[in-house]
Design a protein around this motif. Structure first.
Motif, mmCIF file in Angstrom:
data_model
loop_
_atom_site.group_PDB
_atom_site.id
_atom_site.type_symbol
_atom_site.label_atom_id
_atom_site.label_comp_id
_atom_site.label_asym_id
_atom_site.label_seq_id
_atom_site.Cartn_x
_atom_site.Cartn_y
_atom_site.Cartn_z
ATOM 1 N N SER A 180 0.637 32.443 -81.628
ATOM 2 C CA SER A 180 1.009 30.867 -81.359
ATOM 3 C C SER A 180 2.176 30.506 -82.191
ATOM 4 O O SER A 180 2.739 29.608 -81.434
ATOM 5 C CB SER A 180 -0.247 30.237 -82.073
ATOM 6 O OG SER A 180 -0.605 30.446 -83.193
ATOM 7 N N GLU A 181 2.595 30.926 -82.912
ATOM 8 C CA GLU A 181 3.900 30.735 -83.727
ATOM 9 C C GLU A 181 5.046 30.860 -82.445
ATOM 10 O O GLU A 181 5.817 30.149 -82.538
ATOM 11 C CB GLU A 181 4.180 31.487 -84.972
ATOM 12 C CG GLU A 181 5.383 30.986 -85.601
ATOM 13 C CD GLU A 181 5.615 31.424 -86.880
ATOM 14 O OE1 GLU A 181 6.837 32.311 -87.172
ATOM 15 O OE2 GLU A 181 4.796 31.649 -87.772
ATOM 16 N N LYS A 182 5.013 32.122 -82.058
ATOM 17 C CA LYS A 182 5.934 32.519 -81.108
ATOM 18 C C LYS A 182 5.688 31.522 -79.882
ATOM 19 O O LYS A 182 6.974 30.900 -79.282
ATOM 20 C CB LYS A 182 5.811 33.886 -80.503
ATOM 21 C CG LYS A 182 6.356 34.689 -81.970
ATOM 22 C CD LYS A 182 6.134 36.277 -81.391
ATOM 23 C CE LYS A 182 6.621 37.151 -82.600
ATOM 24 N NZ LYS A 182 6.475 38.614 -82.277
ATOM 25 N N ALA A 183 4.769 31.207 -79.460
ATOM 26 C CA ALA A 183 4.333 30.511 -78.264
ATOM 27 C C ALA A 183 4.850 28.959 -78.419
ATOM 28 O O ALA A 183 5.534 28.501 -77.530
ATOM 29 C CB ALA A 183 2.813 30.611 -77.884
ATOM 30 N N ARG A 184 4.835 28.439 -79.647
ATOM 31 C CA ARG A 184 5.235 27.243 -79.869
ATOM 32 C C ARG A 184 6.922 27.172 -79.724
ATOM 33 O O ARG A 184 7.373 26.179 -79.318
ATOM 34 C CB ARG A 184 5.003 26.788 -81.233
ATOM 35 C CG ARG A 184 3.463 26.214 -81.402
ATOM 36 C CD ARG A 184 3.290 25.285 -82.631
ATOM 37 N NE ARG A 184 3.219 26.217 -83.772
ATOM 38 C CZ ARG A 184 2.219 27.199 -84.381
ATOM 39 N NH1 ARG A 184 1.056 27.186 -83.771
ATOM 40 N NH2 ARG A 184 2.486 27.766 -85.482
ATOM 41 N N ILE A 185 7.520 28.262 -79.997
ATOM 42 C CA ILE A 185 8.958 28.362 -80.038
ATOM 43 C C ILE A 185 9.259 27.916 -78.485
ATOM 44 O O ILE A 185 10.103 27.368 -78.167
ATOM 45 C CB ILE A 185 9.758 29.445 -80.436
ATOM 46 C CG1 ILE A 185 9.429 29.584 -81.861
ATOM 47 C CG2 ILE A 185 11.187 29.643 -80.141
ATOM 48 C CD1 ILE A 185 9.593 31.003 -82.532
ATOM 49 N N PHE A 186 8.641 29.007 -77.529
ATOM 50 C CA PHE A 186 8.814 28.581 -76.012
ATOM 51 C C PHE A 186 8.633 27.196 -75.526
ATOM 52 O O PHE A 186 9.283 26.673 -74.895
ATOM 53 C CB PHE A 186 8.062 29.649 -75.429
ATOM 54 C CG PHE A 186 8.557 31.096 -75.453
ATOM 55 C CD1 PHE A 186 9.685 31.311 -74.586
ATOM 56 C CD2 PHE A 186 8.048 32.233 -76.279
ATOM 57 C CE1 PHE A 186 10.302 32.655 -74.529
ATOM 58 C CE2 PHE A 186 8.693 33.531 -76.136
ATOM 59 C CZ PHE A 186 9.939 33.748 -75.585
ATOM 60 N N LEU B 238 14.730 35.306 -76.425
ATOM 61 C CA LEU B 238 13.513 35.449 -76.802
ATOM 62 C C LEU B 238 12.557 36.519 -76.243
ATOM 63 O O LEU B 238 11.712 37.402 -76.812
ATOM 64 C CB LEU B 238 12.805 34.077 -77.354
ATOM 65 C CG LEU B 238 13.495 33.267 -78.276
ATOM 66 C CD1 LEU B 238 12.995 32.019 -78.235
ATOM 67 C CD2 LEU B 238 13.393 33.784 -79.616
ATOM 68 N N ILE B 239 12.608 36.232 -74.907
ATOM 69 C CA ILE B 239 11.824 37.139 -74.120
ATOM 70 C C ILE B 239 12.256 38.728 -74.441
ATOM 71 O O ILE B 239 11.438 39.546 -74.615
ATOM 72 C CB ILE B 239 11.816 36.931 -72.553
ATOM 73 C CG1 ILE B 239 11.164 35.466 -72.321
ATOM 74 C CG2 ILE B 239 11.525 37.895 -71.648
ATOM 75 C CD1 ILE B 239 11.499 35.177 -70.874
ATOM 76 N N HIS B 240 13.550 38.886 -74.433
ATOM 77 C CA HIS B 240 14.023 40.129 -74.904
ATOM 78 C C HIS B 240 13.569 40.824 -76.287
ATOM 79 O O HIS B 240 12.976 41.646 -76.344
ATOM 80 C CB HIS B 240 15.574 40.170 -74.679
ATOM 81 C CG HIS B 240 16.275 41.446 -75.118
ATOM 82 N ND1 HIS B 240 16.533 42.017 -76.344
ATOM 83 C CD2 HIS B 240 16.552 42.357 -74.441
ATOM 84 C CE1 HIS B 240 17.268 42.972 -76.310
ATOM 85 N NE2 HIS B 240 17.419 43.493 -74.943
ATOM 86 N N PHE C 183 14.875 44.997 -68.193
ATOM 87 C CA PHE C 183 14.977 43.778 -67.156
ATOM 88 C C PHE C 183 16.137 42.860 -67.508
ATOM 89 O O PHE C 183 16.777 42.299 -66.984
ATOM 90 C CB PHE C 183 13.743 43.398 -66.570
ATOM 91 C CG PHE C 183 13.959 42.271 -65.675
ATOM 92 C CD1 PHE C 183 14.087 42.533 -64.471
ATOM 93 C CD2 PHE C 183 13.505 40.875 -66.019
ATOM 94 C CE1 PHE C 183 14.071 41.252 -63.342
ATOM 95 C CE2 PHE C 183 13.772 39.679 -65.369
ATOM 96 C CZ PHE C 183 13.850 40.242 -63.795
ATOM 97 N N VAL C 184 15.607 42.082 -68.811
ATOM 98 C CA VAL C 184 16.447 41.155 -69.282
ATOM 99 C C VAL C 184 17.958 41.226 -69.413
ATOM 100 O O VAL C 184 18.654 40.544 -69.137
ATOM 101 C CB VAL C 184 15.747 40.348 -70.723
ATOM 102 C CG1 VAL C 184 16.683 39.276 -71.286
ATOM 103 C CG2 VAL C 184 14.435 39.812 -70.323
ATOM 104 N N ALA D 171 19.510 30.369 -72.178
ATOM 105 C CA ALA D 171 20.091 31.694 -72.570
ATOM 106 C C ALA D 171 18.973 32.066 -73.765
ATOM 107 O O ALA D 171 18.596 33.386 -73.900
ATOM 108 C CB ALA D 171 21.438 31.498 -72.757
ATOM 109 N N LYS D 172 18.554 30.926 -74.418
ATOM 110 C CA LYS D 172 17.727 31.342 -75.759
ATOM 111 C C LYS D 172 16.341 31.887 -75.351
ATOM 112 O O LYS D 172 15.871 32.596 -75.824
ATOM 113 C CB LYS D 172 17.467 30.125 -76.358
ATOM 114 C CG LYS D 172 18.828 29.630 -77.257
ATOM 115 C CD LYS D 172 18.562 28.257 -77.877
ATOM 116 C CE LYS D 172 20.028 27.910 -78.658
ATOM 117 N NZ LYS D 172 19.670 26.257 -79.348
ATOM 118 N N ILE D 173 15.805 31.215 -74.120
ATOM 119 C CA ILE D 173 14.640 31.668 -73.683
ATOM 120 C C ILE D 173 14.703 33.293 -73.438
ATOM 121 O O ILE D 173 13.736 34.055 -73.713
ATOM 122 C CB ILE D 173 14.051 30.925 -72.576
ATOM 123 C CG1 ILE D 173 13.414 29.482 -73.069
ATOM 124 C CG2 ILE D 173 12.832 31.499 -71.887
ATOM 125 C CD1 ILE D 173 13.327 28.409 -71.950
#
Length: 75
Positions: free
Chosen positions: A5-11, A55-57, A67-68, A50-52
């Motif tokens: 959930s912490e990472k999800a909040r960043i997104f 983070l996905i990477h 892919f990223v 670009a930040k998204i």
């Protein structure tokens, strides 16, 4: 893959920021005297995207990272 959930909040925060900037762009689009390419919010949206991707990477597996790395935003 699941994300904590912490990472999800960043997104979520980044997507909410993009949503707000896009609303500003919609309003600005009705002002013909302000050129689109000079609008600072466009650069802010690009920065958030670009930040998204970064983070996905960071949070992704090897296939996701590969892919990223091929995407233009990642460079």
């Amino acid at each position: 893959m699941k994300m904590n959930s912490e990472k999800a909040r960043i997104f979520e925060r980044l997507f909410l920021q993009i949503d707000s900037l896009e609303f500003h762009n919609a309003v600005r689009a009705h002002l013909p005297y302000l050129p689109y390419h000079l609008d600072e919010s466009n650069h802010e949206i690009d920065s958030r995207i670009a930040k998204i991707y970064a983070l996905i990477h960071e949070f992704g597996d090897d296939d996701t990272k590969e892919f990223v790395e091929k995407l233009p935003y990642f460079n």
